[in-house]
Write a protein that holds these residues in place. Structure first.
Motif, PDB file in Angstrom:
ATOM      1  N   PRO A 280       2.514  14.287  13.680  1.00  0.00           N
ATOM      2  CA  PRO A 280       2.092  14.865  12.403  1.00  0.00           C
ATOM      3  C   PRO A 280       2.187  13.810  11.306  1.00  0.00           C
ATOM      4  CG  PRO A 280       4.290  15.628  12.964  1.00  0.00           C
ATOM      5  CD  PRO A 280       3.849  14.758  14.102  1.00  0.00           C
ATOM      6  N   VAL A 281       1.199  13.779  10.437  1.00  0.00           N
ATOM      7  CA  VAL A 281       1.157  12.796   9.352  1.00  0.00           C
ATOM      8  C   VAL A 281       1.296  13.542   8.034  1.00  0.00           C
ATOM      9  CG1 VAL A 281      -0.169  10.977   8.224  1.00  0.00           C
ATOM     10  CG2 VAL A 281      -0.339  11.290  10.699  1.00  0.00           C
ATOM     11  N   SER A 282       2.519  13.525   7.490  1.00  0.00           N
ATOM     12  CA  SER A 282       2.749  14.235   6.236  1.00  0.00           C
ATOM     13  C   SER A 282       2.710  13.286   5.049  1.00  0.00           C
ATOM     14  CB  SER A 282       4.111  14.927   6.287  1.00  0.00           C
ATOM     15  OG  SER A 282       5.110  13.970   6.567  1.00  0.00           O
ATOM     16  N   GLU A 283       2.726  11.979   5.328  1.00  0.00           N
ATOM     17  CA  GLU A 283       2.780  10.991   4.254  1.00  0.00           C
ATOM     18  C   GLU A 283       1.633  11.175   3.283  1.00  0.00           C
ATOM     19  OE1 GLU A 283       3.144  10.309   7.478  1.00  0.00           O
ATOM     20  OE2 GLU A 283       4.346   8.498   7.824  1.00  0.00           O
ATOM     21  N   VAL A 284       1.942  10.923   2.042  1.00  0.00           N
ATOM     22  CA  VAL A 284       0.927  10.880   0.976  1.00  0.00           C
ATOM     23  C   VAL A 284       0.058  12.138   0.984  1.00  0.00           C
ATOM     24  CG1 VAL A 284      -0.364   9.109  -0.279  1.00  0.00           C
ATOM     25  CG2 VAL A 284       0.748   8.500   1.851  1.00  0.00           C
ATOM     26  N   ASP A 285       0.659  13.257   1.364  1.00  0.00           N
ATOM     27  CA  ASP A 285      -0.088  14.523   1.437  1.00  0.00           C
ATOM     28  C   ASP A 285      -1.329  14.422   2.305  1.00  0.00           C
ATOM     29  OD1 ASP A 285       1.780  15.722  -0.155  1.00  0.00           O
ATOM     30  OD2 ASP A 285       0.648  15.430  -2.018  1.00  0.00           O
ATOM     31  N   LEU A 286      -1.297  13.571   3.308  1.00  0.00           N
ATOM     32  CA  LEU A 286      -2.471  13.466   4.184  1.00  0.00           C
ATOM     33  C   LEU A 286      -2.595  14.706   5.058  1.00  0.00           C
ATOM     34  CD1 LEU A 286      -2.362   9.715   5.262  1.00  0.00           C
ATOM     35  CD2 LEU A 286      -4.061  10.828   3.812  1.00  0.00           C
TER      36      LEU A 286
ATOM     37  N   GLU B 205       0.827  -1.209   0.000  1.00  0.00           N
ATOM     38  CA  GLU B 205       0.000   0.000   0.000  1.00  0.00           C
ATOM     39  C   GLU B 205       0.861   1.258   0.000  1.00  0.00           C
ATOM     40  OE1 GLU B 205       0.425  -1.692   2.802  1.00  0.00           O
ATOM     41  OE2 GLU B 205       0.599  -0.289   4.485  1.00  0.00           O
ATOM     42  N   SER B 206       0.325   2.313  -0.583  1.00  0.00           N
ATOM     43  CA  SER B 206       1.073   3.569  -0.702  1.00  0.00           C
ATOM     44  C   SER B 206       1.280   4.222   0.663  1.00  0.00           C
ATOM     45  CB  SER B 206       0.344   4.539  -1.629  1.00  0.00           C
ATOM     46  OG  SER B 206      -0.934   4.847  -1.089  1.00  0.00           O
ATOM     47  N   HIS B 207       0.555   3.761   1.667  1.00  0.00           N
ATOM     48  CA  HIS B 207       0.715   4.325   3.008  1.00  0.00           C
ATOM     49  C   HIS B 207       1.801   3.602   3.809  1.00  0.00           C
ATOM     50  CE1 HIS B 207      -3.442   6.498   3.476  1.00  0.00           C
ATOM     51  NE2 HIS B 207      -2.893   6.729   2.310  1.00  0.00           N
TER      52      HIS B 207
ATOM     53  N   PHE C 246       8.886  11.000  -3.219  1.00  0.00           N
ATOM     54  CA  PHE C 246       7.543  10.526  -3.518  1.00  0.00           C
ATOM     55  C   PHE C 246       7.570   9.033  -3.823  1.00  0.00           C
ATOM     56  CE2 PHE C 246       7.650  14.997  -4.752  1.00  0.00           C
ATOM     57  CZ  PHE C 246       6.655  15.490  -3.929  1.00  0.00           C
ATOM     58  N   LEU C 247       6.492   8.382  -3.485  1.00  0.00           N
ATOM     59  CA  LEU C 247       6.371   6.950  -3.727  1.00  0.00           C
ATOM     60  C   LEU C 247       5.329   6.708  -4.791  1.00  0.00           C
ATOM     61  CD1 LEU C 247       7.255   4.128  -2.652  1.00  0.00           C
ATOM     62  CD2 LEU C 247       5.315   4.237  -1.126  1.00  0.00           C
ATOM     63  N   PRO C 248       5.535   5.987  -5.859  1.00  0.00           N
ATOM     64  CA  PRO C 248       6.817   5.371  -6.187  1.00  0.00           C
ATOM     65  C   PRO C 248       7.824   6.405  -6.666  1.00  0.00           C
ATOM     66  CG  PRO C 248       5.234   4.948  -7.942  1.00  0.00           C
ATOM     67  CD  PRO C 248       4.490   5.676  -6.853  1.00  0.00           C
ATOM     68  N   GLY C 249       9.075   6.089  -6.472  1.00  0.00           N
ATOM     69  CA  GLY C 249      10.115   7.022  -6.873  1.00  0.00           C
ATOM     70  C   GLY C 249      11.460   6.387  -6.664  1.00  0.00           C
ATOM     71  N   VAL C 250      12.484   7.157  -6.879  1.00  0.00           N
ATOM     72  CA  VAL C 250      13.839   6.622  -6.765  1.00  0.00           C
ATOM     73  C   VAL C 250      14.376   6.932  -5.372  1.00  0.00           C
ATOM     74  CG1 VAL C 250      16.191   6.706  -7.647  1.00  0.00           C
ATOM     75  CG2 VAL C 250      14.249   6.881  -9.231  1.00  0.00           C
ATOM     76  N   LEU C 251      14.794   5.884  -4.720  1.00  0.00           N
ATOM     77  CA  LEU C 251      15.347   6.017  -3.382  1.00  0.00           C
ATOM     78  C   LEU C 251      16.766   6.547  -3.486  1.00  0.00           C
ATOM     79  CD1 LEU C 251      15.100   5.374  -0.356  1.00  0.00           C
ATOM     80  CD2 LEU C 251      15.866   3.071  -0.893  1.00  0.00           C
TER      81      LEU C 251
ATOM     82  N   MET D 276      -1.161   9.630  -3.749  1.00  0.00           N
ATOM     83  CA  MET D 276      -0.078   8.693  -4.025  1.00  0.00           C
ATOM     84  C   MET D 276       1.277   9.312  -3.754  1.00  0.00           C
ATOM     85  SD  MET D 276      -0.048   5.590  -4.944  1.00  0.00           S
ATOM     86  CE  MET D 276      -0.354   4.497  -6.309  1.00  0.00           C
ATOM     87  N   GLN D 277       1.288  10.525  -3.240  1.00  0.00           N
ATOM     88  CA  GLN D 277       2.573  11.164  -3.001  1.00  0.00           C
ATOM     89  C   GLN D 277       2.994  11.004  -1.552  1.00  0.00           C
ATOM     90  OE1 GLN D 277       2.041  15.117  -4.387  1.00  0.00           O
ATOM     91  NE2 GLN D 277       2.799  14.614  -6.421  1.00  0.00           N
ATOM     92  N   LEU D 278       4.202  10.597  -1.395  1.00  0.00           N
ATOM     93  CA  LEU D 278       4.697  10.344  -0.060  1.00  0.00           C
ATOM     94  C   LEU D 278       5.942  11.186   0.131  1.00  0.00           C
ATOM     95  CD1 LEU D 278       4.455   8.717   2.466  1.00  0.00           C
ATOM     96  CD2 LEU D 278       5.655   6.864   1.365  1.00  0.00           C
ATOM     97  N   ASP D 279       5.791  12.200   0.880  1.00  0.00           N
ATOM     98  CA  ASP D 279       6.897  13.130   1.053  1.00  0.00           C
ATOM     99  C   ASP D 279       7.759  12.677   2.222  1.00  0.00           C
ATOM    100  OD1 ASP D 279       8.611  15.183   1.640  1.00  0.00           O
ATOM    101  OD2 ASP D 279       7.188  16.730   1.086  1.00  0.00           O
ATOM    102  N   ARG D 280       8.820  11.955   1.886  1.00  0.00           N
ATOM    103  CA  ARG D 280       9.662  11.390   2.943  1.00  0.00           C
ATOM    104  C   ARG D 280      10.430  12.467   3.698  1.00  0.00           C
ATOM    105  NH1 ARG D 280       7.912   6.272   3.834  1.00  0.00           N
ATOM    106  NH2 ARG D 280       7.303   5.491   1.828  1.00  0.00           N
ATOM    107  N   ARG D 281      10.821  13.488   2.979  1.00  0.00           N
ATOM    108  CA  ARG D 281      11.595  14.529   3.641  1.00  0.00           C
ATOM    109  C   ARG D 281      10.761  15.149   4.752  1.00  0.00           C
ATOM    110  NH1 ARG D 281      16.097  16.748   1.591  1.00  0.00           N
ATOM    111  NH2 ARG D 281      15.575  15.945  -0.442  1.00  0.00           N
TER     112      ARG D 281
END
Lengths: 431, 429
Positions: free
Chosen positions: A395-401, A146-148, B289-294, B1-6
């Motif tokens: 804080p939940v920043s993942e996946v623009d939540l 999952e993307s999360h 961002f996920l999927p993306g390049v690590l 679908m965007q995962l901002d790891r930073r």
């Protein structure tokens, strides 16, 4: 005076682990072991019971902690076990590796597994790395998750993507009807799919995945099914046999309340040969002949994934954390966390501009509650809750939540929940 | 679908700490400042070493002579471990970088390396495994190491024999000269040689390997040169810049006296990208961002992942400081002085064979001796049962011997006890 193995066992292990009724052994108490008694449940006065539970956690009273999902505090008796076991091992200069077998029995019982299927890791990430690194995967083989997923769940597969050219496919969890997650996974399965992974309970919103149904789907397609249980074990009772997955990784230092840098990986025994150890050393093999290298025979059982000198005191303390939870009652802990989260939910629902991201269906949510507000950025909400109200959320920043996550665990109270709701109301009112 | 790891990293780390800035500071460690060591007086060294010994919670009996197997820690190391744990449990904040980076700088300085070249591992085995699993190797590629390698040094390669068809070439250490070992490695070099590995000090007989000369040889041949330093760090001063190896594995819980399950890996910065990480997770890289390049971190931090026990890391740094206060040259010299006393005493005992090297520069504080009739298990068991001496049996490669490790907490009187016990063993066994 000769400290043989038996004397040592009496002094530390068997008594400490409660396998014999020897907790009151002098050597433990002389070392400052506080032998805290687990509070006894009273149906008449449950709040008094939970107050006694709270008293076992040496947390600062200066703020209220709602971030067990990030890092869980440990009860005193776990820390005492760590301290006393470390000291006794140091006085005798013993590794204490013999105690792993006993701790393994406790961890296996805790997860509904066989001891031979359990190894001790440093965190969930290591457990998932062992599985992701150990499966035979070729370029273009596909893995679905999952993307999360937490970085500890996604990075091990992205590492294989980087190294071996496997293909990662992600699906977005459906928060309204979590059963649909099954359909979303099914839609991604192709002839090249080799692995499905889900978080048992997702880290950003606390959504419970329909793991047994996904296990059936995976089995029907002959896929490896790995579960990231970092947010489930210790929050809700977990029985891996009932879940039906092939492997399950969890952390000791979140909901279970073990020491930092502890974890457990479970791998189904009849499929263990498919997960080749990437890291090995002493204890990974019982039999190797330097004169005839070429055949490396792995130890039977999951301890093949452990290697070299380990911190046995940490493992003993993790087992102690599991015993603590078992004595309190794992259903009781789950019910308590859920009731507290629902109390927060009921309060937040009445506040204008609050949007709840965690599923309302109790079958798909438990002790985590995630919310956001159009009125104020999540970072500001987080900082004001912490700075003005001494409430530690996440804080939940993942996946623009862009949201705030609340973890409610056995040491939290209804008053703390009410305080939180009132604080959110005030923060948003002032926004 | 965007995962901002930073943002993820910032939000759970810096953001929280920033907001915490207004709250009370962390409590100081609950323990008193450790007692200072007396000034070293060359006229009365034993008093100094007794003061060192007083720092260890190690019980007096049986006499502990196995720092090469598992080293006891000074009390102040344990205090640092538990003090850190107590502080952290009170707030339950990750505080990862704030606590791990100072320890990394301390250890890097101790080893003569850059902080970006050091990652914390659980033991030397993990460090060896990261190298063995991380190098790009294929069927027929060859690795050379000594037959006396510890399982933690050899198993990671045998695992590659099984996984990737790597070929292991073993040489028997030459106990007579440094040049002999260089020659033995040279004799095994082939066009397929990709890696040369040695133990800096062998675990079987405590022999010092000619690391700098082997580094030159390996590099002239284009091979990766890895050193298993499990028996060296904390026993002798180690300067990685001078040794010239590409990677170096350390154990924290042997001669260094750190907490159990600590260690470190050095990877020369210029060659970092040749070691693909095996374990990976939070702290190892960035993925916008996920999927993306690590994108991996540009330092050895990439080999660390997830939540760690920062008390253990702080304890390891404290162990380093303790050694520096004693003096690293002084530690090495004391171990050799005790070993010299032991060797002199053993020399007159009929039938007892010294397996450790005799040549200057090749021997250290570890002494391995063989009984003419008793095997390793019988000999070590006799020493423990009848003389309360804890040594390590050496059964590797059919050596059938006993190893005596002498470290800062050992004394001349203990050496005399070993000599008397071995003399008795020569008659009674």
């Amino acid at each position: 005076m000769n400290v043989d193995r038996k004397t040592f066992l009496r002094g530390l292990g068997a008594g400490a682990l409660g396998l014999i009724a020897a907790r009151s052994l002098g050597s433990m108490e002389a070392d400052g072991y506080q032998s805290a008694v687990t509070p006894a449940w009273t149906g008449d006065n449950p709040e008094e019971f939970w107050r006694q539970v709270r008293a076992q956690f040496p947390m600062t009273p200066e703020r209220t902690y709602f971030n067990t999902g990030g890092l869980g505090p440990a009860p005193l008796r776990v820390l005492d076990m760590l301290t006393v076991a470390s000291r006794q091992l140091q006085e005798r200069v013993e590794t204490g590796h013999d105690f792993f077998a006993q701790a393994r029995v406790i961890a296996a019982d805790y997860l509904g597994a066989k001891p031979a299927e359990v190894c001790f890791t440093r965190n969930t990430t290591e457990g998932t790395c062992i599985v992701a690194g150990g499966l035979e995967l070729q370029a273009a083989d596909e893995v679905i998750f999952e993307s999360h997923a937490h970085p500890g769940g996604s990075f091990p597969w992205l590492n294989r993507e980087r190294a071996d050219g496997i293909v990662v496919k992600t699906f977005e969890p459906d928060p309204v009807n979590p059963q649909r997650n099954l359909e979303r996974i099914a839609a991604l399965i192709t002839p090249r799919t080799r692995v499905v992974q889900v978080s048992h309970i997702t880290s950003p919103t606390g959504l419970i995945m329909p793991v047994p149904a996904i296990a059936q789907l995976a089995r029907a397609h002959n896929l490896w099914f790995h579960v990231d249980g970092a947010q489930s074990a210790g929050m809700i009772p977990v029985n891996v046999a009932a879940l039906g997955c092939d492997s399950f990784a969890t952390s000791g230092h979140k909901w279970i309340g073990g020491p930092h840098e502890t974890g457990v990986l479970w791998i189904r025994l009849d499929r263990m040969a498919q997960v080749t150890p990437r890291h090995v050393g002493a204890y990974s093999s019982d039999d190797i002949n330097l004169k005839n290298p070429g055949l490396f025979i792995y130890s039977p059982g999951a301890h093949r994934y452990e290697y070299g000198t380990r911190n046995a005191a940490s493992v003993l303390a993790l087992a102690e954390a599991m015993r603590f939870q078992t004595e309190i009652g794992r259903d009781r802990i789950a019910a308590r966390g859920r009731a507290l989260a629902q109390r927060v939910r009921a309060g937040l629902e009445k506040i204008d501009g609050v949007e709840l991201l965690t599923p309302a269906d109790p079958a798909y949510s438990a002790s985590i509650l995630t919310f956001r507000s159009i009125k104020l950025a999540y970072g500001k909400i987080f900082e004001r809750l912490l700075g003005d109200h001494h409430l530690r959320t996440r804080p939940v920043s993942e996946v623009d939540l862009d949201a705030i996550r609340i973890s409610a665990h056995l040491f939290n109270s209804p008053e703390e929940c009410d305080h939180l709701v009132a604080a959110v109301g005030e923060v948003l009112r002032k926004a | 679908m965007q995962l901002d790891r930073r943002t993820f990293v910032q939000s759970v780390g810096l953001g929280a700490l920033g907001a915490l800035a207004g709250t009370a500071p962390l409590a100081a460690a609950p323990t008193a400042a450790p007692p200072l060591l007396p000034a070293y007086d060359a006229q009365h060294p034993d008093a100094f070493w007794r003061a060192v010994r007083a720092h260890y919670p190690l019980q007096d009996e049986p006499v502990y002579l196995n720092a090469g197997g598992l080293g006891p820690t000074p009390q102040r190391v344990l205090d640092r471990v538990f003090g850190t744990m107590t502080e952290m449990q009170a707030h339950s904040e990750p505080e990862h970088e704030r606590r791990i980076e100072p320890a990394r700088r301390t250890l890097a300085a101790f080893l003569g390396a850059g902080p970006e070249e050091i990652c914390f591992t659980r033991n030397a085995t993990e460090a060896n495994s990261i190298i063995a699993a991380g190098l790009a190797l294929g069927p027929g590629d060859e690795v050379i190491f000594e037959s006396h390698a510890h399982p933690g040094g050899s198993y990671p390669w045998f695992n590659q024999v099984q996984r990737r068809g790597v070929v292991v070439r073993l040489f028997e250490p030459d106990p007579t000269s440094a040049e002999g070992n260089v020659a033995r490695v040279r004799a095994l070099l082939s066009p397929r040689t990709k890696i040369v590995q040695v133990s800096h000090i062998t675990c079987t007989t405590g022999q010092v390997m000619p690391v700098a000369a082997l580094a030159e040889l390996a590099h002239a041949h284009g091979a990766w040169f890895h050193v298993d330093g499990a028996q060296a760090v904390g026993l002798v001063p180690v300067n990685l810049a001078a040794l010239g190896c590409d990677s170096y594995a350390c154990s924290g819980h042997k001669w260094l006296g750190g907490p159990h399950e600590t260690g470190a890996l050095f990877v020369r910065h210029a060659r970092l990208d040749e070691i693909a990480p095996t374990g990976i997770g939070s702290h190892t890289g960035e993925l916008p961002f996920l999927p993306g390049v690590l994108v991996l971190k540009p330092s050895a931090v990439r080999y660390e992942y997830g939540t760690r026990n920062l008390g253990l890391v702080a304890g390891l740094a404290e162990a380093v400081r303790f050694q520096e206060e004693i003096g690293r040259d002084r530690i090495a010299a004391w171990g050799r002085e005790l070993a010299a006393q032991l060797r002199a005493g053993l020399a007159g005992i009929p039938g007892i064979e010294l397996l450790s090297p005799r040549a200057d520069g090749l021997w250290t504080a570890m002494t391995t001796l063989r009984h003419p009739r008793a095997n390793a298990a019988k000999f070590s068991d006799y020493l423990k049962r009848h003389h309360r001496l804890r040594c390590r049996p050496v059964s590797e490669q059919h050596l059938e011997a006993v190893r005596v490790s002498l470290h800062v907490f050992n004394s001349r009187a203990e050496c005399d006890r070993v000599i008397a016990a071995v003399r008795a063993a020569a008659q009674e066994l």
